[in-house]
Motif scaffolding. Structure first.
Motif, PDB file in Angstrom:
ATOM      1  N   ASP A 144       0.820  -1.238  -0.111  1.00  0.00           N
ATOM      2  CA  ASP A 144       0.084  -0.120   0.154  1.00  0.00           C
ATOM      3  C   ASP A 144       0.796   1.247  -0.068  1.00  0.00           C
ATOM      4  OD1 ASP A 144      -2.262  -1.478   0.373  1.00  0.00           O
ATOM      5  OD2 ASP A 144      -2.770  -0.591   2.266  1.00  0.00           O
ATOM      6  N   CYS A 145       2.201   1.003   0.662  1.00  0.00           N
ATOM      7  CA  CYS A 145       2.861   2.328   0.829  1.00  0.00           C
ATOM      8  C   CYS A 145       4.218   2.208   0.017  1.00  0.00           C
ATOM      9  CB  CYS A 145       3.094   2.426   2.387  1.00  0.00           C
ATOM     10  SG  CYS A 145       2.546   1.336   3.372  1.00  0.00           S
ATOM     11  N   GLY A 146       4.190   1.258  -1.048  1.00  0.00           N
ATOM     12  CA  GLY A 146       5.389   1.423  -2.030  1.00  0.00           C
ATOM     13  C   GLY A 146       6.286   0.418  -1.612  1.00  0.00           C
ATOM     14  N   GLY A 147       6.324  -0.063  -0.379  1.00  0.00           N
ATOM     15  CA  GLY A 147       7.338  -1.006   0.037  1.00  0.00           C
ATOM     16  C   GLY A 147       7.209  -2.453  -0.155  1.00  0.00           C
ATOM     17  N   PRO A 148       8.198  -3.244  -0.482  1.00  0.00           N
ATOM     18  CA  PRO A 148       7.914  -4.580  -0.623  1.00  0.00           C
ATOM     19  C   PRO A 148       7.597  -5.577   0.710  1.00  0.00           C
ATOM     20  CG  PRO A 148      10.416  -4.189  -0.417  1.00  0.00           C
ATOM     21  CD  PRO A 148       9.715  -3.016  -0.195  1.00  0.00           C
ATOM     22  N   TYR A 149       7.628  -4.986   1.700  1.00  0.00           N
ATOM     23  CA  TYR A 149       7.355  -6.016   2.996  1.00  0.00           C
ATOM     24  C   TYR A 149       6.418  -5.486   3.544  1.00  0.00           C
ATOM     25  CZ  TYR A 149      12.574  -6.175   2.165  1.00  0.00           C
ATOM     26  OH  TYR A 149      13.625  -6.336   1.499  1.00  0.00           O
ATOM     27  N   GLY A 150       5.640  -6.369   4.170  1.00  0.00           N
ATOM     28  CA  GLY A 150       4.517  -6.242   5.178  1.00  0.00           C
ATOM     29  C   GLY A 150       3.069  -6.058   4.455  1.00  0.00           C
ATOM     30  N   PRO A 151       1.934  -5.697   5.124  1.00  0.00           N
ATOM     31  CA  PRO A 151       1.738  -6.037   6.224  1.00  0.00           C
ATOM     32  C   PRO A 151       2.004  -7.567   6.665  1.00  0.00           C
ATOM     33  CG  PRO A 151      -0.227  -5.211   5.287  1.00  0.00           C
ATOM     34  CD  PRO A 151       0.645  -5.374   4.380  1.00  0.00           C
ATOM     35  N   TYR A 152       2.271  -7.811   7.761  1.00  0.00           N
ATOM     36  CA  TYR A 152       2.739  -9.217   8.279  1.00  0.00           C
ATOM     37  C   TYR A 152       1.522 -10.019   8.973  1.00  0.00           C
ATOM     38  CZ  TYR A 152       7.069  -6.480   7.649  1.00  0.00           C
ATOM     39  OH  TYR A 152       8.046  -5.845   7.216  1.00  0.00           O
ATOM     40  N   ALA A 153       1.380 -11.088   8.733  1.00  0.00           N
ATOM     41  CA  ALA A 153       0.584 -12.312   9.423  1.00  0.00           C
ATOM     42  C   ALA A 153       1.241 -13.050  10.053  1.00  0.00           C
ATOM     43  CB  ALA A 153      -0.249 -12.805   8.347  1.00  0.00           C
ATOM     44  N   GLN A 154       1.094 -13.170  11.471  1.00  0.00           N
ATOM     45  CA  GLN A 154       1.647 -14.421  12.266  1.00  0.00           C
ATOM     46  C   GLN A 154       1.741 -15.915  11.809  1.00  0.00           C
ATOM     47  OE1 GLN A 154       0.702 -13.369  16.294  1.00  0.00           O
ATOM     48  NE2 GLN A 154       2.723 -12.257  16.489  1.00  0.00           N
ATOM     49  N   SER A 155       0.542 -16.224  11.137  1.00  0.00           N
ATOM     50  CA  SER A 155       0.218 -17.290  10.745  1.00  0.00           C
ATOM     51  C   SER A 155       1.189 -17.897   9.539  1.00  0.00           C
ATOM     52  CB  SER A 155      -1.059 -17.401   9.961  1.00  0.00           C
ATOM     53  OG  SER A 155      -1.660 -16.528   9.065  1.00  0.00           O
ATOM     54  N   GLU A 156       1.605 -16.755   8.887  1.00  0.00           N
ATOM     55  CA  GLU A 156       2.939 -17.004   7.787  1.00  0.00           C
ATOM     56  C   GLU A 156       4.290 -17.196   8.545  1.00  0.00           C
ATOM     57  OE1 GLU A 156       2.015 -13.887   5.090  1.00  0.00           O
ATOM     58  OE2 GLU A 156      -0.092 -14.692   4.711  1.00  0.00           O
ATOM     59  N   ARG A 157       4.532 -17.169   9.750  1.00  0.00           N
ATOM     60  CA  ARG A 157       5.783 -16.910  10.306  1.00  0.00           C
ATOM     61  C   ARG A 157       6.079 -17.964  10.894  1.00  0.00           C
ATOM     62  NH1 ARG A 157       8.194 -12.705   9.645  1.00  0.00           N
ATOM     63  NH2 ARG A 157       9.085 -12.507  11.936  1.00  0.00           N
ATOM     64  N   ARG A 158       5.513 -19.321  11.047  1.00  0.00           N
ATOM     65  CA  ARG A 158       5.867 -20.398  11.769  1.00  0.00           C
ATOM     66  C   ARG A 158       7.590 -20.775  11.877  1.00  0.00           C
ATOM     67  NH1 ARG A 158       3.544 -25.190  13.957  1.00  0.00           N
ATOM     68  NH2 ARG A 158       4.909 -26.972  13.627  1.00  0.00           N
ATOM     69  N   THR A 159       8.067 -20.591  10.624  1.00  0.00           N
ATOM     70  CA  THR A 159       9.530 -21.236  10.664  1.00  0.00           C
ATOM     71  C   THR A 159      10.242 -20.343  11.726  1.00  0.00           C
ATOM     72  OG1 THR A 159       9.960 -19.921   8.719  1.00  0.00           O
ATOM     73  CG2 THR A 159       9.709 -22.073   8.315  1.00  0.00           C
ATOM     74  N   HIS A 160       9.826 -18.777  11.609  1.00  0.00           N
ATOM     75  CA  HIS A 160      10.807 -17.996  12.754  1.00  0.00           C
ATOM     76  C   HIS A 160      10.338 -18.658  14.240  1.00  0.00           C
ATOM     77  CE1 HIS A 160      11.704 -15.016   9.552  1.00  0.00           C
ATOM     78  NE2 HIS A 160      10.259 -15.490   8.887  1.00  0.00           N
ATOM     79  N   TYR A 161       9.219 -19.013  14.341  1.00  0.00           N
ATOM     80  CA  TYR A 161       9.073 -19.161  15.850  1.00  0.00           C
ATOM     81  C   TYR A 161       9.641 -20.534  16.098  1.00  0.00           C
ATOM     82  CZ  TYR A 161       5.409 -15.826  14.531  1.00  0.00           C
ATOM     83  OH  TYR A 161       4.676 -14.582  14.125  1.00  0.00           O
ATOM     84  N   LEU A 162       9.474 -21.373  14.957  1.00  0.00           N
ATOM     85  CA  LEU A 162      10.112 -22.926  15.371  1.00  0.00           C
ATOM     86  C   LEU A 162      11.748 -22.696  15.675  1.00  0.00           C
ATOM     87  CD1 LEU A 162       9.096 -25.514  15.554  1.00  0.00           C
ATOM     88  CD2 LEU A 162       9.073 -25.804  12.858  1.00  0.00           C
ATOM     89  N   ALA A 163      12.531 -21.728  15.033  1.00  0.00           N
ATOM     90  CA  ALA A 163      13.905 -21.612  15.100  1.00  0.00           C
ATOM     91  C   ALA A 163      14.020 -20.931  16.602  1.00  0.00           C
ATOM     92  CB  ALA A 163      14.484 -20.513  14.202  1.00  0.00           C
ATOM     93  N   ALA A 164      13.384 -20.321  17.192  1.00  0.00           N
ATOM     94  CA  ALA A 164      13.159 -19.824  18.633  1.00  0.00           C
ATOM     95  C   ALA A 164      13.197 -20.689  19.537  1.00  0.00           C
ATOM     96  CB  ALA A 164      12.419 -18.401  18.549  1.00  0.00           C
ATOM     97  N   TRP A 165      12.092 -21.677  19.281  1.00  0.00           N
ATOM     98  CA  TRP A 165      11.856 -22.716  19.972  1.00  0.00           C
ATOM     99  C   TRP A 165      12.807 -23.557  20.127  1.00  0.00           C
ATOM    100  CZ3 TRP A 165      11.455 -28.024  18.792  1.00  0.00           C
ATOM    101  CH2 TRP A 165      11.064 -28.906  19.560  1.00  0.00           C
ATOM    102  N   ARG A 166      13.471 -23.920  19.057  1.00  0.00           N
ATOM    103  CA  ARG A 166      14.728 -24.909  19.062  1.00  0.00           C
ATOM    104  C   ARG A 166      16.011 -24.179  19.817  1.00  0.00           C
ATOM    105  NH1 ARG A 166      14.023 -25.748  13.395  1.00  0.00           N
ATOM    106  NH2 ARG A 166      12.539 -27.301  13.102  1.00  0.00           N
TER     107      ARG A 166
END
Ligand code: GLU
Length: 283
Positions: free
Chosen positions: A79-101
């Motif tokens: 919406d604001c010209g950037g390639p990133y975001g908005p973010y959704a936590q449901s799409e970020r499992r791999t990040h949480y898994l790395a922290a869990w490990r």
């Protein structure tokens, strides 16, 4: 997401699509937007849709529409010209898994097989808005964490350093002090139904989205103490915190998503303008 941390302010709007946003959200989010503007910073939108049972797409749509109607704009994403975001936590499992490990390997967390019934016996402090009762500790001496290649199937808890003091200076509410084991117990990191818990997801996201200041409701002050323990365990950078005073209904009860009559949607349909919604419930 940017490759390197920007030098300036980064804030976030982090609503959960588990109900309609209310006047309290409107106020917290407008303060967050104002603070980002004052700092000429970036404001991201993060849809905290981790809980598949409670998060509904219609609430996510309503959330975006209500935020837009209030005039709140996030500044990262297509919406604001950037390639990133908005973010959704449901799409970020791999990040949480790395922290869990990492937490599992370093011995910070343990598997917990206590049933809901076991925990239902635990008394909770009266008038405590916090939703996580103090865990009585039955599984905390378990040493078999390394035998679990994946988190699913059991609850995972963070072993808090009993009696240690957690202090921080809130930019709105001043100095805060909590005692681990007394004010809160071993808290959930990952749920047995394979959903990462709020505390873990927020800390991982705030770090990887380079958030420099967390603006949110004062109902999450105690969660900040828990999150500071996690931040330390994961060797993350600590953001600043600004907890907003809570908005109450006319009888003094803190607004919750069940207060449909005070939802932004309802107030809007009753003919109020965004400024009026924001002004009406200011304490
Ligand atoms: N998603 C949470 C909520 O809607 C807020 C989490 C946070 O700001 O850390 O209550």
């Amino acid at each position: 997401m940017p490759d390197s941390p920007p030098s300036s302010y980064r804030g976030r709007l982090a609503p959960s699509p588990t109900g309609l946003l209310h006047a309290g959200h409107a106020r917290t989010f407008s303060i967050a937007a104002q603070r980002a503007r004052n700092h000429h910073g970036t404001l991201i939108l993060r849809n905290e849709d981790l809980d598949p049972q409670r998060s509904l797409p219609e609430f996510a749509e309503a959330m975006i529409e209500d935020l837009r109607w209030l005039g709140l704009r996030w500044t990262e994403g297509p919406d604001c010209g950037g390639p990133y975001g908005p973010y959704a936590q449901s799409e970020r499992r791999t990040h949480y898994l790395a922290a869990w490990r990492h937490l599992r390997d370093q011995g910070f967390i343990y598997p917990c097989t206590c049933s809901r019934k076991d925990l239902a016996q635990v008394p909770t402090a009266p008038n405590d808005s916090d939703d996580e009762p103090i865990y009585p500790g039955h599984c905390r001496c378990r040493t078999d964490a390394s035998q679990f290649p994946e988190p699913a199937g059991v609850n995972w808890r963070f072993r808090v350093p009993d009696a240690s003091e957690i202090t921080f200076t809130d930019l709105n509410l001043g100095s805060q002090r909590y005692i681990a084991g007394r004010d809160f117990g071993d808290f959930l990191i990952w749920r047995r139904d394979d959903v990462p818990a709020y505390q873990l997801a927020v800390v991982v996201d705030d770090q990887s989205m380079h958030i420099t200041e967390v603006v949110r409701g004062a109902d999450l002050l105690k969660s900040t103490a828990r999150q500071l323990l996690l931040i330390r365990a994961l060797a993350y950078a600590t953001p600043d915190y600004f907890h907003c005073d809570l908005v109450r209904d006319p009888s003094g009860i803190r607004l919750a998503k069940r207060h449909d009559a005070l939802s932004i949607r309802h107030l809007r349909r009753s003919g109020l303008q965004p400024e009026e919604v924001l002004a009406r419930f200011a304490t």
